[in-house]
Design an enzyme around this catalytic site. Sequence first.
Site, PDB file in Angstrom:
ATOM      1  N   GLY A  36     -14.622  14.584 -12.793  1.00  0.00           N
ATOM      2  CA  GLY A  36     -13.678  14.495 -13.897  1.00  0.00           C
ATOM      3  C   GLY A  36     -14.347  13.996 -15.160  1.00  0.00           C
ATOM      4  N   HIS A  37     -15.120  12.915 -15.039  1.00  0.00           N
ATOM      5  CA  HIS A  37     -15.861  12.408 -16.188  1.00  0.00           C
ATOM      6  C   HIS A  37     -16.861  13.446 -16.701  1.00  0.00           C
ATOM      7  CE1 HIS A  37     -14.927   8.557 -13.929  1.00  0.00           C
ATOM      8  NE2 HIS A  37     -14.386   8.323 -15.107  1.00  0.00           N
TER       9      HIS A  37
END
Length: 281
Positions: A36-37
């Site tokens: 996600g990051h």
Amino acid sequence: MKEIKTISAIKEEVKEIKDKGKTIGFVPTMGFLHEGHRSLIKKAKESCEYVVVSIFVNPTQFGPQEDYEIYPRDLDRDLKICEEDGVDLVFTPLVKEMYPKGYNTFLNIEKITDVLCGAKRPGHFRGVATVVAKFLNIVKPNVAFFGEKDYQQLIVIKRMVEDLNMDIDIIGCPIIREDDGLAKSSRNKYLDEEQRKAATILYDTLQKGEKLIRDNIYSIPDIKESLKKHMATKSILEIDYVEILNANTLEPPKSLDEKLVIALAAKIGETRLIDNCIIGG
């Protein structure tokens, strides 16, 4: 890639980049980076000429009984990921750098923090808004990128930037999920095998809710009740909230034709998980 730990040093670095006319993209994180990051970093790389990532577990957004002390941390691993992904600068301040002795200034964003996680975690968004405002003032990015998994946080930051006339674009990026639908989260590592399997009920519930809303034959209270019953089929799970709100204002919607957010939160063991989906608009 540079790693900088002090505010004075990063301000000097940013000034040099700005003087060269480069656009700065900023990705604030609490570390323990996952896909996600990395999707936020990728978007920043695509959109901007210079990318800054912060890694800072912010103590002011954790309540007294929450997991600040045990929140997963692995700075060496995070720095390696940032380097692999082409980040230009990583800001890794200590707590005393961000909140020096005598620090006494905090931001409150009203109304939109009275629901969802804001209602369940008093003071949480006070800490979030404060630290993000500090980072935006320090890094002075042209664009900052936030994941839509923390949807209320995204709305709070957008409201703050607009209300305080900050000359920064805030971009929300889609939720990144596991193959079985579970939203990527640093806290997923807390789950044992049984809990991990049960956690997929959150995504199942969102899919069910999306279908019920698109069918447009049920009332919002009836849909919410149906979703709560669906989540309750996993007895290992303790429901925190199930809400259907206007996606822009986080207020109760007047009809199913509005842009809506279905937002869920639940505890599995000691782990609190959140998820959401946006419908319509």
